[in-house]
Motif scaffolding. Structure first.
Motif, PDB file in Angstrom:
ATOM      1  N   UNK B 203       0.833  -1.206   0.000  1.00  0.00           N
ATOM      2  CA  UNK B 203       0.000   0.000   0.000  1.00  0.00           C
ATOM      3  C   UNK B 203       0.867   1.255   0.000  1.00  0.00           C
ATOM      4  N   UNK B 206       1.577   2.595  -3.279  1.00  0.00           N
ATOM      5  CA  UNK B 206       0.452   3.203  -3.987  1.00  0.00           C
ATOM      6  C   UNK B 206       0.016   4.514  -3.385  1.00  0.00           C
ATOM      7  N   UNK B 207       0.146   4.664  -2.089  1.00  0.00           N
ATOM      8  CA  UNK B 207      -0.240   5.921  -1.468  1.00  0.00           C
ATOM      9  C   UNK B 207       0.436   6.092  -0.113  1.00  0.00           C
ATOM     10  N   UNK B 209       0.186   8.783   1.697  1.00  0.00           N
ATOM     11  CA  UNK B 209      -0.805   9.416   2.572  1.00  0.00           C
ATOM     12  C   UNK B 209      -1.635   8.374   3.304  1.00  0.00           C
ATOM     13  N   UNK B 210      -2.069   7.360   2.534  1.00  0.00           N
ATOM     14  CA  UNK B 210      -2.932   6.349   3.101  1.00  0.00           C
ATOM     15  C   UNK B 210      -2.246   5.613   4.248  1.00  0.00           C
ATOM     16  N   UNK B 211      -1.001   5.234   3.988  1.00  0.00           N
ATOM     17  CA  UNK B 211      -0.299   4.401   4.955  1.00  0.00           C
ATOM     18  C   UNK B 211      -0.055   5.176   6.244  1.00  0.00           C
ATOM     19  N   UNK B 212       0.178   6.475   6.111  1.00  0.00           N
ATOM     20  CA  UNK B 212       0.377   7.283   7.314  1.00  0.00           C
ATOM     21  C   UNK B 212      -0.946   7.557   8.015  1.00  0.00           C
ATOM     22  N   UNK B 213      -2.003   7.699   7.219  1.00  0.00           N
ATOM     23  CA  UNK B 213      -3.310   7.990   7.818  1.00  0.00           C
ATOM     24  C   UNK B 213      -3.840   6.813   8.633  1.00  0.00           C
ATOM     25  N   UNK B 214      -3.357   5.599   8.360  1.00  0.00           N
ATOM     26  CA  UNK B 214      -3.797   4.468   9.184  1.00  0.00           C
ATOM     27  C   UNK B 214      -2.749   4.115  10.240  1.00  0.00           C
ATOM     28  N   UNK B 215      -1.744   4.961  10.397  1.00  0.00           N
ATOM     29  CA  UNK B 215      -0.859   4.817  11.550  1.00  0.00           C
ATOM     30  C   UNK B 215       0.461   4.111  11.321  1.00  0.00           C
ATOM     31  N   UNK B 216       0.843   3.902  10.051  1.00  0.00           N
ATOM     32  CA  UNK B 216       2.132   3.257   9.793  1.00  0.00           C
ATOM     33  C   UNK B 216       3.237   4.295   9.655  1.00  0.00           C
ATOM     34  N   UNK B 217       4.425   3.915  10.115  1.00  0.00           N
ATOM     35  CA  UNK B 217       5.587   4.767   9.929  1.00  0.00           C
ATOM     36  C   UNK B 217       6.178   4.445   8.555  1.00  0.00           C
ATOM     37  N   UNK B 218       5.963   5.353   7.615  1.00  0.00           N
ATOM     38  CA  UNK B 218       6.344   5.123   6.215  1.00  0.00           C
ATOM     39  C   UNK B 218       7.836   4.817   6.081  1.00  0.00           C
TER      40      UNK B 218
END
Lengths: 248, 327
Positions: B203, B206-207, B209-218
């Protein structure tokens, strides 16, 4: 009175000489929808980014349930309970609907560093994701590739992913953007019920939806708050009408 | 159209069948060729985690491949020449034992990947490509100037390293070792892709923003993927040096980094077996067309062009449809 769920104090943000957000304070209480409106370039998106953490603030502070989150990165804020939906859908388009939702469950579970067991076979995460998809009405589409969804379905999936986080507050950036009138009506009804789960900070251009939903409305113009009051009073405010609503 | 999983099984069968067929027909060269393909496949499977799943194109994976080669070369050189590796503060001797060499290789490659990753992953896109290339080139020039270990001439290892209970100089036995390692790597990679980590890494491509918005440290996500990726490619480097009983700076060359990328593109970016198919095709083309003309890369170029233009999913994308049902 209760303490606010989310509270932003005197946020400021400048880009070079452009003042995007100046001394904006906003708070959201339980079970309410607080709408932020304003013309293009009024600083709504900047404000949202500051609250969610994708932009740092020059000044001011953000509190979530009394905890200072001003200097936390986006992902920390998300795990503390900020559920954001994006104006332009930020989803894994190549993955299935279920995979997008389950990503939210994984994120919320805090168990990010599992390398071995298949995530789709984890019944706890999966049930949770399916439950959230059911709430928004996408349960029948879970095995579809996200890229094949309609625009309206993508908006709902955005909300479903935010739901999996069990957020304390939703931050929604123009959820109605690009929806037809039927879609807007459906989503309006849905958000109306959603506020019971968690309050919503709603940035929206669709005035009918805003006035149908919002308990309170804050109006931004040139980065400053020109009015902030109950929805019924905002409608009558002459300054607001001049700046935004087009002389009523 | 065939199912991707069926295609994978077919490739796996071919991979195992051909060398054993060659063994019964007494064609050791074919076995060596297949061993080469298997080792390249491991290297590219490692790279595919970063490039295919994570979406950050490392043009410097030869850094890990070469490092693996030199870890093996240096340890074996000290052992065969009876020179201690380190005398102080603790005495460390060279070794000819494959398992020990592998463990040290994996640790060293992971360490190098952590350093390179921490710096390079601050950039994206073409800058990431260039910075990883720069690191690999630094390793290349360092190895050419390190005269203690052969400099430009490299190191020769007279006898292949040992594996308990096997005669590693026997081509089919060495092939089996490499093949089992590939299978283990593929097994873990297959699990990894479907794990929570794999889902998040996929993910994140692909995004962000998405991964950070669900709480993952990119950044942690990418760095972890890069370290795993480098460690796998490093391990393949140790095997490659063992196959040739020789290690030289050419194992750090940027052409090799490019070839790893080509394997992945030929086979199918992000597909579990993509790098395996790509490496097999590449090695056989090199052998078959390379035997006819020195300019065989022209033909490779045409094939690559055709694949990039007509089949975005590489060979796998051309031959198989998407597996419709996700369990």
């Amino acid at each position: 009175m209760n303490n606010p769920v989310l509270e932003a104090n005197k946020l400021c943000k400048t880009f070079g000489s452009l003042v995007a957000v100046q001394d904006v304070s906003i708070d959201i209480y339980k079970e309410e929808i607080h709408a932020v409106i304003g013309p293009n370039g009024a600083g709504k998106s900047t404000l949202i980014s500051q609250i969610c953490g994708s932009l740092s603030s020059d000044k001011g502070s953000v509190f979530l349930l009394g905890k200072d989150i001003t200097n936390l990165p986006t992902e920390k804020r998300a795990s503390l309970g900020i559920g954001r939906t994006f104006q332009i859908s930020a989803l894994s388009k190549e993955d299935t609907v279920l995979e997008n939702a389950i990503l939210g469950s994984v994120g919320a579970s805090g168990k990010h560093w599992k390398f071995f067991n298949p995530v789709l076979k984890n019944s706890i995460l999966r049930d949770e994701a399916e439950y959230c998809l059911e709430i928004v009405g996408l349960k029948d589409l879970i095995n579809l590739k996200t890229a094949t969804l309609s625009h309206g379905q993508l908006r709902l999936l955005e909300v479903a992913v935010a739901l999996t986080l069990k957020p304390k507050v939703f931050i929604m950036d123009e959820p109605m953007a690009g929806l037809g009138s039927d879609g807007t009506k459906q989503l309006t009804e849905f958000l109306d019920k959603l506020r019971e789960r968690a309050p919503i900070l709603l940035v929206e251009h669709d005035m009918d939806a805003v006035f149908a939903l919002a308990n309170r409305i804050t109006v931004l113009d040139y980065g400053r708050i020109i009015a902030s009051d109950k929805a019924s009073s905002i409608k009558k405010d002459p300054e607001v009408q001049k700046a935004y609503l087009g002389e009523g | 159209m065939i199912k991707e999983s069926h295609l994978n099984i077919f490739v796996l069968g071919l991979l195992i069948f051909v060398p054993f067929f060659a063994y019964w027909n007494d064609q050791p060269f074919t076995i060596t060729l297949m061993t080469r393909a298997v080792i390249f496949a491991i290297a590219a499977v490692g790279l595919n985690l970063a490039l295919g799943i994570g979406g950050f194109i490392s043009f410097g994976h030869a850094a890990f491949f070469g490092l693996g080669g030199y870890v093996m070369g240096i340890l074996a050189w000290h052992s065969q020449n009876y020179v201690t590796l380190v005398e102080w503060p603790i005495l460390i001797e060279g070794t000819k034992s494959m398992p020990i060499i592998w463990i040290i290789t994996i640790a060293a490659s992971a360490f190098l990947a952590a350093i390179i990753g921490m710096i390079s992953l601050k950039t994206t896109g073409v800058y990431f490509i260039m910075i990883t290339l720069a690191f690999a080139q630094m390793m290349y020039y360092f190895s050419t100037s390190w005269s203690a270990y052969g400099g430009e001439d490299g190191l020769s290892i007279y006898v292949r390293n040992n594996f308990p209970g096997l005669n590693t100089l026997d081509p089919i036995q060495f092939f089996s070792i490499c093949c089992v390692i590939l299978l283990i790597v593929l097994f873990f990679m297959g699990r990894l892709i479907k794990s929570p980590f794999g889902l998040a890494l996929n993910a994140s491509r692909q995004s962000r923003q998405r991964i950070e918005a669900v709480g993952f440290d990119f950044h942690k996500l990418q760095l972890t993927a890069f370290i795993l990726s480098g460690a796998i490619t490093g391990l393949s480097g140790a095997l490659f040096a063992d196959l040739n009983r020789f290690v030289s700076p050419s194992m750090f060359s940027w052409q090799l980094s490019g070839e790893f990328i080509v394997f992945i593109i030929i086979g199918g970016v992000g597909r579990l077996f993509g790098p395996v198919i790509g490496a097999l095709i590449f090695v056989w083309l090199e052998h078959l067309i390379g035997g006819i003309s020195d300019y065989w890369h022209i033909f490779l170029g045409f094939i690559l062009l055709a694949i990039v233009l007509f089949g975005k999913g590489g060979i796998i994308g051309l031959l198989s449809r998407e597996d419709a049902q996700h369990e």
